[in-house]
Design a protein around this motif. Structure first.
Motif, PDB file in Angstrom:
ATOM      1  N   ASP A 142       0.837  -1.208   0.000  1.00 11.02           N
ATOM      2  CA  ASP A 142       0.000   0.000   0.000  1.00 11.02           C
ATOM      3  C   ASP A 142       0.868   1.253   0.000  1.00 11.02           C
ATOM      4  O   ASP A 142       0.530   2.263  -0.604  1.00 11.02           O
ATOM      5  CB  ASP A 142      -0.913   0.004   1.236  1.00 11.02           C
ATOM      6  N   VAL A 143       1.993   1.182   0.719  1.00 16.81           N
ATOM      7  CA  VAL A 143       2.861   2.358   0.810  1.00 16.81           C
ATOM      8  C   VAL A 143       3.707   2.516  -0.450  1.00 16.81           C
ATOM      9  O   VAL A 143       3.806   3.604  -1.026  1.00 16.81           O
ATOM     10  CB  VAL A 143       3.773   2.258   2.058  1.00 16.81           C
ATOM     11  N   ILE A 144       4.310   1.404  -0.897  1.00 14.56           N
ATOM     12  CA  ILE A 144       5.244   1.505  -2.029  1.00 14.56           C
ATOM     13  C   ILE A 144       4.494   1.703  -3.353  1.00 14.56           C
ATOM     14  O   ILE A 144       4.861   2.556  -4.169  1.00 14.56           O
ATOM     15  CB  ILE A 144       6.141   0.245  -2.095  1.00 14.56           C
ATOM     16  N   LEU A 145       3.417   0.951  -3.544  1.00 14.13           N
ATOM     17  CA  LEU A 145       2.724   0.997  -4.848  1.00 14.13           C
ATOM     18  C   LEU A 145       1.514   1.926  -4.841  1.00 14.13           C
ATOM     19  O   LEU A 145       1.090   2.385  -5.896  1.00 14.13           O
ATOM     20  CB  LEU A 145       2.273  -0.415  -5.250  1.00 14.13           C
ATOM     21  N   GLY A 146       0.973   2.178  -3.653  1.00  8.86           N
ATOM     22  CA  GLY A 146      -0.187   3.064  -3.589  1.00  8.86           C
ATOM     23  C   GLY A 146       0.214   4.336  -2.867  1.00  8.86           C
ATOM     24  O   GLY A 146       1.371   4.483  -2.489  1.00  8.86           O
ATOM     25  N   PRO A 147      -0.694   5.217  -2.646  1.00  8.46           N
ATOM     26  CA  PRO A 147      -0.305   6.476  -1.999  1.00  8.46           C
ATOM     27  C   PRO A 147      -0.526   6.463  -0.487  1.00  8.46           C
ATOM     28  O   PRO A 147      -0.840   7.486   0.096  1.00  8.46           O
ATOM     29  CB  PRO A 147      -1.231   7.486  -2.684  1.00  8.46           C
ATOM     30  N   ALA A 148      -0.389   5.277   0.172  1.00  2.50           N
ATOM     31  CA  ALA A 148      -0.719   5.201   1.603  1.00  2.50           C
ATOM     32  C   ALA A 148       0.232   6.041   2.454  1.00  2.50           C
ATOM     33  O   ALA A 148       1.431   6.121   2.188  1.00  2.50           O
ATOM     34  CB  ALA A 148      -0.673   3.740   2.056  1.00  2.50           C
ATOM     35  N   GLY A 149      -0.360   6.653   3.481  1.00  3.35           N
ATOM     36  CA  GLY A 149       0.427   7.445   4.421  1.00  3.35           C
ATOM     37  C   GLY A 149       0.447   6.772   5.782  1.00  3.35           C
ATOM     38  O   GLY A 149      -0.032   5.640   5.948  1.00  3.35           O
ATOM     39  N   VAL A 150       0.960   7.488   6.783  1.00  3.10           N
ATOM     40  CA  VAL A 150       1.104   6.916   8.128  1.00  3.10           C
ATOM     41  C   VAL A 150      -0.248   6.476   8.682  1.00  3.10           C
ATOM     42  O   VAL A 150      -0.375   5.373   9.227  1.00  3.10           O
ATOM     43  CB  VAL A 150       1.771   7.944   9.068  1.00  3.10           C
ATOM     44  N   VAL A 151      -1.263   7.315   8.488  1.00  3.20           N
ATOM     45  CA  VAL A 151      -2.589   6.992   9.042  1.00  3.20           C
ATOM     46  C   VAL A 151      -3.129   5.698   8.431  1.00  3.20           C
ATOM     47  O   VAL A 151      -3.737   4.876   9.116  1.00  3.20           O
ATOM     48  CB  VAL A 151      -3.563   8.166   8.800  1.00  3.20           C
ATOM     49  N   ASP A 152      -2.870   5.527   7.126  1.00  4.38           N
ATOM     50  CA  ASP A 152      -3.395   4.336   6.438  1.00  4.38           C
ATOM     51  C   ASP A 152      -2.795   3.032   6.957  1.00  4.38           C
ATOM     52  O   ASP A 152      -3.388   1.971   6.798  1.00  4.38           O
ATOM     53  CB  ASP A 152      -3.132   4.447   4.928  1.00  4.38           C
ATOM     54  N   VAL A 153      -1.576   3.115   7.503  1.00  2.00           N
ATOM     55  CA  VAL A 153      -0.932   1.856   7.940  1.00  2.00           C
ATOM     56  C   VAL A 153      -0.909   1.735   9.460  1.00  2.00           C
ATOM     57  O   VAL A 153      -0.227   0.862   9.996  1.00  2.00           O
ATOM     58  CB  VAL A 153       0.509   1.734   7.372  1.00  2.00           C
ATOM     59  N   LEU A 154      -1.647   2.601  10.131  1.00  3.34           N
ATOM     60  CA  LEU A 154      -1.607   2.569  11.604  1.00  3.34           C
ATOM     61  C   LEU A 154      -2.115   1.243  12.149  1.00  3.34           C
ATOM     62  O   LEU A 154      -1.545   0.708  13.105  1.00  3.34           O
ATOM     63  CB  LEU A 154      -2.440   3.715  12.176  1.00  3.34           C
ATOM     64  N   ILE A 155      -3.171   0.703  11.534  1.00  2.00           N
ATOM     65  CA  ILE A 155      -3.745  -0.549  12.069  1.00  2.00           C
ATOM     66  C   ILE A 155      -2.751  -1.722  11.936  1.00  2.00           C
ATOM     67  O   ILE A 155      -2.421  -2.363  12.934  1.00  2.00           O
ATOM     68  CB  ILE A 155      -5.096  -0.861  11.415  1.00  2.00           C
ATOM     69  N   PRO A 156      -2.235  -1.991  10.718  1.00  2.00           N
ATOM     70  CA  PRO A 156      -1.249  -3.092  10.653  1.00  2.00           C
ATOM     71  C   PRO A 156       0.000  -2.819  11.495  1.00  2.00           C
ATOM     72  O   PRO A 156       0.532  -3.736  12.119  1.00  2.00           O
ATOM     73  CB  PRO A 156      -0.906  -3.196   9.166  1.00  2.00           C
ATOM     74  N   ALA A 157       0.454  -1.549  11.523  1.00  2.00           N
ATOM     75  CA  ALA A 157       1.660  -1.238  12.307  1.00  2.00           C
ATOM     76  C   ALA A 157       1.409  -1.494  13.788  1.00  2.00           C
ATOM     77  O   ALA A 157       2.263  -2.064  14.488  1.00  2.00           O
ATOM     78  CB  ALA A 157       2.080   0.208  12.074  1.00  2.00           C
ATOM     79  N   THR A 158       0.222  -1.080  14.262  1.00  3.30           N
ATOM     80  CA  THR A 158      -0.099  -1.306  15.679  1.00  3.30           C
ATOM     81  C   THR A 158      -0.184  -2.806  15.970  1.00  3.30           C
ATOM     82  O   THR A 158       0.292  -3.275  17.005  1.00  3.30           O
ATOM     83  CB  THR A 158      -1.441  -0.630  16.022  1.00  3.30           C
ATOM     84  N   GLY A 159      -0.786  -3.547  15.031  1.00  7.19           N
ATOM     85  CA  GLY A 159      -0.876  -5.002  15.206  1.00  7.19           C
ATOM     86  C   GLY A 159       0.498  -5.634  15.304  1.00  7.19           C
ATOM     87  O   GLY A 159       0.757  -6.477  16.168  1.00  7.19           O
ATOM     88  N   LEU A 160       1.406  -5.202  14.426  1.00  3.57           N
ATOM     89  CA  LEU A 160       2.763  -5.760  14.442  1.00  3.57           C
ATOM     90  C   LEU A 160       3.481  -5.388  15.741  1.00  3.57           C
ATOM     91  O   LEU A 160       4.189  -6.216  16.330  1.00  3.57           O
ATOM     92  CB  LEU A 160       3.556  -5.238  13.236  1.00  3.57           C
ATOM     93  N   LEU A 161       3.293  -4.140  16.177  1.00  4.88           N
ATOM     94  CA  LEU A 161       3.954  -3.712  17.424  1.00  4.88           C
ATOM     95  C   LEU A 161       3.385  -4.474  18.621  1.00  4.88           C
ATOM     96  O   LEU A 161       4.121  -4.835  19.544  1.00  4.88           O
ATOM     97  CB  LEU A 161       3.795  -2.200  17.620  1.00  4.88           C
TER      98      LEU A 161
END
Lengths: 345, 321
Positions: free
Chosen positions: A309-328
């Motif tokens: 989503d980040v590399i190929l799409g225009p995703a920003g920090v807010v867009d990846v907060l859920i997966p990032a929080t899950g990983l953390l």
């Protein structure tokens, strides 16, 4: 309270030990880059290979073969009847064509094989006179835009896969090695605290993870024009969270193991399914049943999706907060359990 | 819990530790009592498997005993945080493999960072005579240099109490003596040393007091001289003859003046004696009178090995059974 001078001493020693081992540096960081290059070149956009078909030798077989060869998407060979049957049975040709008694060529194929349909269409097109071509009802476009090719799909997956390997093998395997050589035991009888050692160790081993992730993306961009459309901060967040998740898993698996064989087995048990189903080499959204559930339970699946989503799409920090929080969160659980179970001796 | 006024660096009472593997239970330490005074070099002497290393590991806080009390520098390991106590002890384990790509200086620096106080890295390297190897990688060191590096990591925190677990096993004589010098210099600075070894000469050379440990228990305790004196005689006279064959019996030799004991095996006799100079002339006369031809004669001081054999009937270097 963690003492920075102890963390720094452990991190520096760990980093030096790693950096001074060229083989370890290559297999941890050089190999994934090499794999990216090899896979990237292997999956370059290219026309599909010609479809092999056999013409049965006999009267007018030469004319039939010549007609088929007019279509350069067909690879035609003339074989006797027995050889043609064998070639079809072995899958060496997609179908067999023979001259029929009333002058109409007869094609024979196994309808359960996908390439048979393609071969049949190509043979029909080759044998039909141009006057009988149907009028076009669709117009075709070639999809070769950056961001939509296989290499574009692959590069974010390789970033995730590299984090998995560096985290699990780089941390878990080496912790067990330190335990076997009784260095952990020796450190245990100093005033060093568990947290200071683990934090320093992770820092020393993981410091190169970030530049490595950027290097893979940079390689993809320079060699094949793989775009980077999202936020670099979101990428940074995902690499950090993914790195922590896999180092946490590595720590947890290594927390009590006392032999190289056992840690290698445990690592493979957790890593191989992620290699296969984690969405690195192919999309796992079309999987079904238990396998799909297993894929969804893997941290690599969510990391790879978010990285794409980040590399190929225009995703920003807010867009990846859920997966990032899950990983953390996954990392936090792994570290907490690992610290509780950790065996120094 | 701290009792700095105590004259003892270590007090162990009723210490017991067992290991279980499946249904098999091994008693490593079996009700051991011990007190190590501050400022002494204390040796734990015993064969492999006697319980020396387990005892030391309990003192180091590495192993939790099944029962018994352990006080190290006036504190108990189980009481609260261990950092303060670990700051005051130095440990050299029986076997440690340091980072092989790191240099000697870098390894000592890593350990130095852990301690609140301590000596400089250069100072410690000088003490263990490794200053010329400071920039050498661990993988290039000899066995003796590696062992001195291990001792350097134990000394860098400027400990009050130093544990050395078989520090000279497998080393050449020169390396052993270099390590002995390090121990003596540490003791001269007021430090306490607990040393485990199965080398009797090492224990005799270095230790102020020795506990002989066997089957998890202390079977003798005292200075090396006291332990040897406990044999009742301090010298041995060993003779080789053509054959005794009835001309002379062990009892005849044991009756000679100042002979405590005599054992004959084949054509060899070993006499435990109080003083060599009074026994040898009488012994030679007796052999001549009985027509026994003397083929060899040797005398030696009693050692801790003799003490161990006397107490257990086994040799120190025999494998544990």
């Amino acid at each position: 309270m963690m003492r920075w001078r102890v963390v720094k001493a452990v991190a520096t020693t760990t980093f030096r030990e790693f950096w001074r081992s060229p083989d370890a540096v290559f297999w941890t960081y050089g190999f994934p880059l090499m794999m990216a290059v090899v896979l990237g070149f292997s999956f370059q956009p290219a026309p599909p290979p010609p479809v092999p078909v056999a013409v049965v030798a006999g009267a007018r077989a030469g004319d039939l073969a010549a007609s088929l060869r007019r279509n350069d998407r067909l690879l035609v060979e003339v074989l006797d009847a027995a050889s043609a049957d064998t070639a079809l049975a072995r899958g060496r040709v997609a179908l067999v064509v023979r001259q029929g008694e009333v002058g109409v060529p007869i094609v024979r194929s196994d309808p359960t094989r996908a390439e048979a349909d393609v071969a049949r269409l190509l043979v029909e097109k080759a044998l039909a006179p141009p006057s009988q071509y149907p009028a076009p009802v669709i117009a075709s476009e070639v999809e070769d835009r950056p961001g939509a090719r296989y290499i574009d799909f692959l590069i974010p997956g390789l970033v995730g896969l590299n984090l998995l390997g560096a985290g699990m093998w780089g941390i878990g395997f080496n912790l067990v090695q330190l335990r076997i050589q009784k260095l952990l035991r020796r450190l245990f009888v100093t005033p060093m605290r568990h947290g200071e050692f683990l934090f320093g160790f992770l820092l020393g081993r993981g410091i190169l993870v970030l530049p490595e992730a950027f290097a893979i993306v940079l390689f993809g961009h320079l060699l094949w024009g793989v775009p980077f459309r999202g936020s670099p901060f979101a990428f940074l967040l995902l690499v950090g969270a993914g790195g922590l998740a896999f180092t946490g898993l590595g720590c947890l698996l290594a927390s009590r193991v006392r032999s190289i064989e056992a840690i290698a087995g445990l690592m493979n048990l957790f890593q191989l399914p992620m290699w296969l189903l984690g969405g690195t080499f192919f999309g796992n959204e079309r999987l079904e049943g238990v396998v799909r559930w297993a894929a969804e339970a893997m941290p690599l699946t969510h990391l790879n999706r978010a990285l794409r989503d980040v590399i190929l799409g225009p995703a920003g920090v807010v867009d990846v907060l859920i997966p990032a929080t899950g990983l953390l969160g996954f990392a936090a659980v792994c570290f907490a359990v690992a610290l509780r179970m950790f065996r120094w001796t | 819990m701290t009792d700095p006024s105590s004259e003892f660096a270590i007090e162990l009472s009723g210490l017991r530790k067992t290991y279980r593997r499946g249904k098999k239970v091994t008693v490593a330490v079996d009700g051991l009592d011990l007190a190590v005074r501050r400022g002494e070099v204390f040796g734990l002497l015993g064969p492999n498997g006697a319980g020396k290393t387990t005892t030391v590991e309990v003192c180091e806080g590495l192993t939790v005993p099944d029962s018994g009390t352990v006080r190290v520098l006036g504190r108990e390991w189980r009481a609260g945080r261990h950092d303060e106590l670990r700051d005051r002890i130095g440990v050299c384990l029986q076997e440690t493999k340091f980072h092989e790509k790191a240099t000697v200086r870098e390894i000592v620096q890593l350990f130095a960072a852990c301690y609140v106080r301590g000596r400089t890295v250069d100072d410690v390297l000088q003490v263990v005579s490794l200053q010329e190897k400071a920039a050498a990688r661990e993988s290039t060191l000899s066995g003796g240099q590696r062992q001195r590096l291990a001792v350097a990591t134990a000394l860098v925190g400027e400990p009050e109490l130093l544990f050395l677990d078989e520090p000279t096993t497998g080393l050449d004589p020169q390396s052993r003596r270099q390590l002995w010098d390090v121990v003596r210099s540490f003791k001269a600075g007021g430090g306490t040393v607990v040393l485990t070894t199965h080398y009797m000469d090492e224990a005799q050379q270095l230790c102020d007091r020795i506990a002989i440990v066997d089957h998890g228990k202390v079977i003798a305790l005292g200075t090396p001289a006291e332990l040897i004196t406990s044999l009742g005689a301090e010298h041995f006279v060993e003779i080789d003859v053509d054959a005794f064959d009835g001309r002379l019996a062990a009892a005849d030799l044991a009756r000679l003046p100042d002979v405590q004991k005599c054992e004959i095996a084949g054509a060899r006799a070993v006499l435990t004696v109080g003083s060599v100079h009074t026994v040898v002339p009488v012994l030679l006369r007796t052999l001549a009178d009985r027509g026994v031809e003397l083929r060899g004669l040797a005398t030696r001081h009693a050692t801790l090995e003799d003490v161990f054999v006397h107490l257990t009937g086994r040799h120190l270097r025999e494998d544990s059974r």
